[in-house]
Each structure stands twice: as structure tokens, then as C-alpha cells.
Scaffold this motif. Structure first.
Motif, PDB file in Angstrom:
ATOM      1  N   ILE A 155     -27.943  12.297   6.153  1.00 60.12           N
ATOM      2  CA  ILE A 155     -27.664  11.938   7.338  1.00 60.12           C
ATOM      3  C   ILE A 155     -26.465  10.917   7.444  1.00 60.12           C
ATOM      4  O   ILE A 155     -25.741  11.187   8.755  1.00 60.12           O
ATOM      5  N   VAL A 156     -26.054  10.436   6.638  1.00 63.95           N
ATOM      6  CA  VAL A 156     -24.763   9.279   6.992  1.00 63.95           C
ATOM      7  C   VAL A 156     -23.761   9.880   6.090  1.00 63.95           C
ATOM      8  O   VAL A 156     -22.774   8.771   5.640  1.00 63.95           O
ATOM      9  N   SER A 157     -23.716  10.783   5.469  1.00 66.33           N
ATOM     10  CA  SER A 157     -22.414  11.434   4.720  1.00 66.33           C
ATOM     11  C   SER A 157     -22.157  12.812   5.222  1.00 66.33           C
ATOM     12  O   SER A 157     -21.069  13.257   5.654  1.00 66.33           O
ATOM     13  N   ILE A 158     -22.850  13.642   4.286  1.00 68.00           N
ATOM     14  CA  ILE A 158     -22.574  15.088   4.229  1.00 68.00           C
ATOM     15  C   ILE A 158     -22.540  15.824   5.607  1.00 68.00           C
ATOM     16  O   ILE A 158     -21.691  16.674   6.061  1.00 68.00           O
ATOM     17  N   VAL A 159     -23.792  15.774   6.218  1.00 68.98           N
ATOM     18  CA  VAL A 159     -23.829  16.397   7.586  1.00 68.98           C
ATOM     19  C   VAL A 159     -22.792  16.001   8.617  1.00 68.98           C
ATOM     20  O   VAL A 159     -22.109  16.876   9.042  1.00 68.98           O
ATOM     21  N   PRO A 160     -22.579  14.992   8.766  1.00 72.41           N
ATOM     22  CA  PRO A 160     -21.785  14.473   9.951  1.00 72.41           C
ATOM     23  C   PRO A 160     -20.225  14.446   9.433  1.00 72.41           C
ATOM     24  O   PRO A 160     -19.419  14.827  10.296  1.00 72.41           O
ATOM     25  N   ALA A 161     -20.114  14.646   8.236  1.00 69.39           N
ATOM     26  CA  ALA A 161     -18.625  14.853   7.830  1.00 69.39           C
ATOM     27  C   ALA A 161     -18.383  16.143   7.824  1.00 69.39           C
ATOM     28  O   ALA A 161     -17.328  16.609   8.292  1.00 69.39           O
ATOM     29  N   ALA A 162     -19.501  17.202   7.542  1.00 63.23           N
ATOM     30  CA  ALA A 162     -19.187  18.634   7.587  1.00 63.23           C
ATOM     31  C   ALA A 162     -19.062  18.986   9.440  1.00 63.23           C
ATOM     32  O   ALA A 162     -18.160  19.743   9.642  1.00 63.23           O
ATOM     33  N   VAL A 163     -20.045  18.568  10.227  1.00 59.91           N
ATOM     34  CA  VAL A 163     -19.910  18.908  11.615  1.00 59.91           C
ATOM     35  C   VAL A 163     -18.500  18.351  12.294  1.00 59.91           C
ATOM     36  O   VAL A 163     -17.832  19.086  12.736  1.00 59.91           O
ATOM     37  N   LEU A 164     -17.916  16.935  11.866  1.00 61.58           N
ATOM     38  CA  LEU A 164     -16.889  16.498  12.630  1.00 61.58           C
ATOM     39  C   LEU A 164     -15.639  17.251  11.926  1.00 61.58           C
ATOM     40  O   LEU A 164     -14.595  17.188  12.672  1.00 61.58           O
ATOM     41  N   VAL A 170     -22.694  25.761  10.216  1.00 58.59           N
ATOM     42  CA  VAL A 170     -22.087  24.487   9.433  1.00 58.59           C
ATOM     43  C   VAL A 170     -23.375  23.395   9.553  1.00 58.59           C
ATOM     44  O   VAL A 170     -23.550  22.799   8.474  1.00 58.59           O
ATOM     45  N   ILE A 171     -24.095  23.716  10.656  1.00 59.97           N
ATOM     46  CA  ILE A 171     -25.002  22.538  10.651  1.00 59.97           C
ATOM     47  C   ILE A 171     -26.259  22.992   9.636  1.00 59.97           C
ATOM     48  O   ILE A 171     -26.879  21.915   8.922  1.00 59.97           O
ATOM     49  N   ILE A 172     -26.651  24.075   9.603  1.00 63.72           N
ATOM     50  CA  ILE A 172     -27.727  24.592   8.691  1.00 63.72           C
ATOM     51  C   ILE A 172     -27.430  24.360   7.214  1.00 63.72           C
ATOM     52  O   ILE A 172     -27.890  24.087   6.334  1.00 63.72           O
ATOM     53  N   ALA A 173     -26.013  25.011   6.878  1.00 62.45           N
ATOM     54  CA  ALA A 173     -25.752  24.857   5.319  1.00 62.45           C
ATOM     55  C   ALA A 173     -25.435  23.413   5.112  1.00 62.45           C
ATOM     56  O   ALA A 173     -25.693  23.057   3.762  1.00 62.45           O
ATOM     57  N   SER A 174     -24.782  22.549   5.662  1.00 63.84           N
ATOM     58  CA  SER A 174     -24.603  21.240   5.469  1.00 63.84           C
ATOM     59  C   SER A 174     -26.038  20.445   5.244  1.00 63.84           C
ATOM     60  O   SER A 174     -26.159  19.755   4.268  1.00 63.84           O
ATOM     61  N   ALA A 175     -26.833  20.828   6.197  1.00 73.96           N
ATOM     62  CA  ALA A 175     -28.336  20.160   6.114  1.00 73.96           C
ATOM     63  C   ALA A 175     -28.990  20.635   4.558  1.00 73.96           C
ATOM     64  O   ALA A 175     -29.545  19.700   4.065  1.00 73.96           O
ATOM     65  N   VAL A 176     -28.997  21.701   4.672  1.00 74.89           N
ATOM     66  CA  VAL A 176     -29.713  22.296   3.282  1.00 74.89           C
ATOM     67  C   VAL A 176     -29.045  21.827   2.109  1.00 74.89           C
ATOM     68  O   VAL A 176     -29.783  21.483   1.053  1.00 74.89           O
ATOM     69  N   LEU A 177     -27.820  22.084   1.923  1.00 78.09           N
ATOM     70  CA  LEU A 177     -27.158  21.777   0.491  1.00 78.09           C
ATOM     71  C   LEU A 177     -27.346  20.253   0.517  1.00 78.09           C
ATOM     72  O   LEU A 177     -27.367  19.814  -0.582  1.00 78.09           O
ATOM     73  N   GLY A 178     -26.983  19.479   1.574  1.00 80.20           N
ATOM     74  CA  GLY A 178     -27.076  17.785   1.351  1.00 80.20           C
ATOM     75  C   GLY A 178     -28.400  17.514   0.863  1.00 80.20           C
ATOM     76  O   GLY A 178     -28.731  16.640  -0.044  1.00 80.20           O
ATOM     77  N   ALA A 179     -29.570  17.746   1.688  1.00 76.55           N
ATOM     78  CA  ALA A 179     -30.719  17.729   1.218  1.00 76.55           C
ATOM     79  C   ALA A 179     -31.331  18.178  -0.226  1.00 76.55           C
ATOM     80  O   ALA A 179     -32.045  17.326  -0.869  1.00 76.55           O
ATOM     81  N   VAL A 180     -30.764  19.271  -0.791  1.00 76.10           N
ATOM     82  CA  VAL A 180     -31.206  19.609  -1.824  1.00 76.10           C
ATOM     83  C   VAL A 180     -30.531  18.794  -3.233  1.00 76.10           C
ATOM     84  O   VAL A 180     -31.082  18.614  -4.209  1.00 76.10           O
ATOM     85  N   ILE A 181     -29.336  18.599  -2.944  1.00 72.90           N
ATOM     86  CA  ILE A 181     -28.484  18.024  -3.870  1.00 72.90           C
ATOM     87  C   ILE A 181     -28.179  16.628  -4.077  1.00 72.90           C
ATOM     88  O   ILE A 181     -28.351  16.049  -5.093  1.00 72.90           O
ATOM     89  N   ALA A 182     -28.087  15.743  -2.685  1.00 73.64           N
ATOM     90  CA  ALA A 182     -27.832  14.487  -2.863  1.00 73.64           C
ATOM     91  C   ALA A 182     -28.872  13.452  -3.234  1.00 73.64           C
ATOM     92  O   ALA A 182     -28.483  12.688  -4.226  1.00 73.64           O
ATOM     93  N   PRO A 183     -30.164  13.680  -2.821  1.00 71.66           N
ATOM     94  CA  PRO A 183     -31.056  12.636  -3.258  1.00 71.66           C
ATOM     95  C   PRO A 183     -31.251  12.628  -4.806  1.00 71.66           C
ATOM     96  O   PRO A 183     -31.382  11.565  -5.330  1.00 71.66           O
ATOM     97  N   PRO A 184     -31.645  13.876  -5.628  1.00 76.33           N
ATOM     98  CA  PRO A 184     -31.827  13.638  -6.796  1.00 76.33           C
ATOM     99  C   PRO A 184     -30.518  13.106  -7.735  1.00 76.33           C
ATOM    100  O   PRO A 184     -30.762  12.468  -8.783  1.00 76.33           O
ATOM    101  N   LEU A 185     -29.219  13.422  -7.062  1.00 74.97           N
ATOM    102  CA  LEU A 185     -28.241  12.902  -7.485  1.00 74.97           C
ATOM    103  C   LEU A 185     -28.125  11.355  -7.686  1.00 74.97           C
ATOM    104  O   LEU A 185     -27.734  10.678  -8.620  1.00 74.97           O
ATOM    105  N   ALA A 186     -28.244  10.768  -6.456  1.00 74.10           N
ATOM    106  CA  ALA A 186     -28.407   9.478  -6.247  1.00 74.10           C
ATOM    107  C   ALA A 186     -29.310   9.020  -7.185  1.00 74.10           C
ATOM    108  O   ALA A 186     -29.059   7.531  -7.878  1.00 74.10           O
ATOM    109  N   VAL A 187     -30.474   9.308  -7.341  1.00 71.52           N
ATOM    110  CA  VAL A 187     -31.437   8.692  -8.271  1.00 71.52           C
ATOM    111  C   VAL A 187     -31.089   8.661  -9.752  1.00 71.52           C
ATOM    112  O   VAL A 187     -31.268   7.651 -10.626  1.00 71.52           O
ATOM    113  N   ALA A 188     -30.233   9.756 -10.359  1.00 68.66           N
ATOM    114  CA  ALA A 188     -29.915  10.116 -11.533  1.00 68.66           C
ATOM    115  C   ALA A 188     -28.893   9.046 -11.667  1.00 68.66           C
ATOM    116  O   ALA A 188     -28.694   8.357 -12.946  1.00 68.66           O
ATOM    117  N   ILE A 189     -27.994   8.588 -10.648  1.00 66.47           N
ATOM    118  CA  ILE A 189     -26.893   7.618 -10.752  1.00 66.47           C
ATOM    119  C   ILE A 189     -27.550   6.304 -10.960  1.00 66.47           C
ATOM    120  O   ILE A 189     -27.330   5.390 -11.951  1.00 66.47           O
TER     121      ILE A 189
END
Length: 383
Positions: free
Chosen positions: A310-319, A327-346
């Protein structure tokens, strides 16, 4: 005496927000609402500088406007009051039920004001600068990690302005601008770097956070039913997660504010991009996909960083690439799939003296660097 101090602390955010709202209402009476280009070109004028500073409060969602900023704060104040009173309609307990929201807000706001006092001169360059970063980073994280009280609140604000803001300025101006990278990469990388240094200082010099009022243990609540209603509430709450609020009322104020700002002057919010509706749609879709996909993690952990795109991938892609449906669908799907588990792993690999939000912002940087170029290869993406 204790009751007087407690009452003063609880009412302090409302007094601050009321003062800001009064000044802005007076400003509205002076003339039409300026668009973003006019605002950025007149920052040497006190009124425009005030609007910029207040707009920084909603900058993390890429809205950059004073009306959604006030909506966010008024909604958060209502949520905090409802939590203190124990009303069921408070939604998800603000700031994770710690009861630290007044301290958290005060430290974040002081960090923002100090950042402008120290680094506001950078706006004279004529290019956008990350003056907002202290409001959504270290000061709040320090309060949540070490507790409330004036020592933690003030030192969190100072370290945010002295370490986080200049780190972001360096990243944006000497990395993102020269290489043509989305500026969010510099913002969140600077947050991670400055915060890591600050937490190391707090470990080395514990007097910086000594005698903090420890976070309250959240009241035991019945296990939520993670059904349709919970899912929709969680999506809404994700919009105010970045400033560490995580509450539906705060998010509702933010969203109603940005829509009102768009109606009043379409060229004012979201940097005058005219992409407000595209932004909100992509952000909501990313959160919805994330909450549904990672529902099991929400159930077992109690919290999961589905707010990240919400505060990184999607707005960066749209803007960057435009508001096409691809753009909206691809950034939303990829961001939702990849970013949360990556954050937890770090975050799981960070030392215990550092707040795990550092993992979240690092995931924002990595996710934006990887996903936005991939989305740019799709048909419908702007060149």
C-alpha cells in the motif's frame, strides 16, 4: 495531581490537531485551494510551507495533502478515545492496544517539526524532498519498543530528525535521482539505515530510553472470527498501518480526506498526478489480496505486514507507469504475494534491540526495486 497529568497527556493530541485544523480553515478562507504545482512553487510563503508540513502527515500513503492528513489524525483521535472508553466500535485497537498512541503521535509530530527546522532548507532546491519520514519511522518505533514518557518521546523525535531524515535525503538525492529510481526506495532505505544506527545508540547508551513507561499489555480479547467482516475491516485498517495506527477509523478519515481533497482540487493531492482514484483502487486491491492470501498467518501470528505494498510498490508503480488496469492489478498482486513474507523473513533475523519495522521498510525497498521494473514490461505500462 496524577489524574491531571494523565488527562493532559490524553487531551494533548486533540489540542494539537484542533490548532492545526483552525489554522488551515483560516487558510481556506483566504483563497482557493492551490494545486500541487502552485504549492511546490510557493514554499517560501508561510501558508504554503504550513500546508506542506501538514501534508507530510499523509505523505506515507502518497496523498500529500493537508485534508487527508487531518482526516487521519481526527480518525485516530476518535479511535483512541473509543479505546480509552472501551467502546466496541473502536475497531482494531489503535497502536496495537498498547495505550501509547498519545506518546507515539507526539514523538512523531515533534520529529516531523524538528526535521523541517533542520532540513527544511532542502526544499529550496525545487525538487521533492523526503521531509515527512520522521513522522512514520523511528520516533513511533522507539515509543512502541521502549515505552512512553517524555524521555523516550523527545529522544525518539531528536534521533528521527538527526539520523533518519538526513539518511533519507542522502538516499533520495544521491541514489534515486541520479539512477532514476522511485524515490520510495530512498525513503525506506534511509529509514532502515537511520533507525538501525539509532537503536545501536540506545543499546550503547541506555540512558536515552531509561524509565520509559512500558507498553501496556493489550487487554485479552476474544479470538476474532476471520470472516468477511474481519477481512474488510483489516483491509481498511491497513491504510493507517504505516504510521503505526492500524485502525479503521483512522484509515476512514484518511480516505475520506483524500477523496474530499480530490473533489476540491483534483490537481492538489497525490502530487497533482490526477491518479488518486487509481492509487486508492490499487492500494485496496493489494491489501485485499494480501489479507486473503495470508489469512492463516493473521490467524496464527495475530498480525502480518499486508500493508507493505500500500505504501510502496503499488503507488510507486502507478505514479511511475500510469494508472492502467494492467499496472494496478500486476503491482497489487505481486506486491501482496512477495512483500509480506519477505518482511517477516528479514524482521525475524534482526537483533532483539531493534524494532521489526526495519524489516518492513527493507522489504518495501527490495519489493519496489524488483517489482516495478517487471510491471513496466507489461502492455499498458507507460514508457
Amino acid at each position: 495531581m496524577e489524574q491531571v497529568l494523565t488527562s493532559t497527556r490524553q487531551s494533548m493530541p486533540l489540542l494539537i490537531i484542533g490548532g492545526i485544523a483552525t489554522m488551515l480553515l483560516a487558510a481556506m478562507a483566504l483563497g482557493p485551494w492551490p494545486d500541487y504545482a502552485h504549492l511546490a512553487a510557493t514554499l517560501d510563503q508561510p501558508l504554503s510551507r504550513l500546508r506542506w508540513i501538514v501534508g507530510d502527515i499523509s505523505e506515507v500513503a502518497f496523498y500529500k495533502h493537508e485534508v487527508p492528513a487531518l482526516g487521519l489524525l481526527l480518525g485516530a483521535s476518535l479511535a483512541h478515545w473509543a479505546q480509552v472508553k472501551g467502546y466496541r466500535w473502536q475497531g482494531f485497537a489503535i497502536s496495537y492496544g498498547t495505550g501509547l498512541w498519545p506518546w507515539l503521535f507526539t514523538s512523531s509530530l515533534l520529529g516531523l517539526l524538528l526535521s523541517h527546522a533542520l532540513w527544511g532548507w532542502t526544499l529550496a532546491s525545487g525538487t521533492w524532498q523526503p521531509t515527512f519520514v520522521a513522522f512514520v519511522s523511528l520516533p513511533a518505533a522507539m515509543v512502541l519498543l521502549f515505552g512512553g514518557g517524555w524521555r523516550v518521546t523527545i529522544n525518539g523525535a531528536l534521533l528521527g530528525a538527526v539520523l533518519v531524515t538526513p539518511a533519507c535525503l542522502l538516499m533520495v538525492n544521491y541514489l534515486c535521482y541520479p539512477l532514476g529510481l522511485p524515490v520510495v526506495v530512498g525513503n525506506v532505505s534511509g529509514m532502515a539505515l537511520g533507525s538501525a544506527v539509532a537503536f545501536l545508540l540506545c543499546r550503547r547508551y541506555p540512558a536515552l530510553v531509561r524509565d520509559g513507561l512500558r507498553p501496556a499489555t493489550p487487554a485479552t480479547a476474544s479470538k476474532p472470527h476471520h470472516g468477511v467482516a474481519w477481512t474488510l475491516r483489516r483491509v481498511l485498517a491497513d491504510f493507517s498501518e504505516a504510521p503505526f495506527f492500524g485502525n479503521e477509523l483512522a484509515s476512514l478519515g484518511l480516505l475520506l480526506g483524500v477523496l474530499l481533497a480530490y473533489v476540491l482540487a483534483p490537481g492538489a493531492p497525490a502530487y497533482g498526478s490526477q491518479l488518486v482514484l487509481h492509487l486508492v483502487a490499487g492500494q485496496a486491491l493489494a491489501s485485499l489480496i494480501g489479507v486473503l492470501l495470508w489469512r492463516r498467518q493473521w490467524m496464527t501470528r495475530g498480525w502480518y505486514p499486508t500493508y507493505i505494498p500500500i505504501v510502496s510498490i503499488v503507488p510507486a508503480a502507478v505514479l511511475t507507469l500510469g494508472g492502467s488496469w494492467q499496472v494496478i492489478i500486476a503491482s497489487a498482486v505481486l506486491g501482496a504475494v512477495i512483500a509480506p513474507p519477505l518482511a517477516v523473513a528479514i524482521s525475524q533475523r534482526l537483533p532483539g534491540h531493534m524494532h521489526p519495522y526495519i524489516g518492513n521498510v527493507l522489504a518495501m525497498a527490495i519489493g519496489t526495486l524488483v517489482i516495478v521494473p517487471v510491471v513496466g514490461l507489461l502492455p499498458g505500462a507507460a514508457a
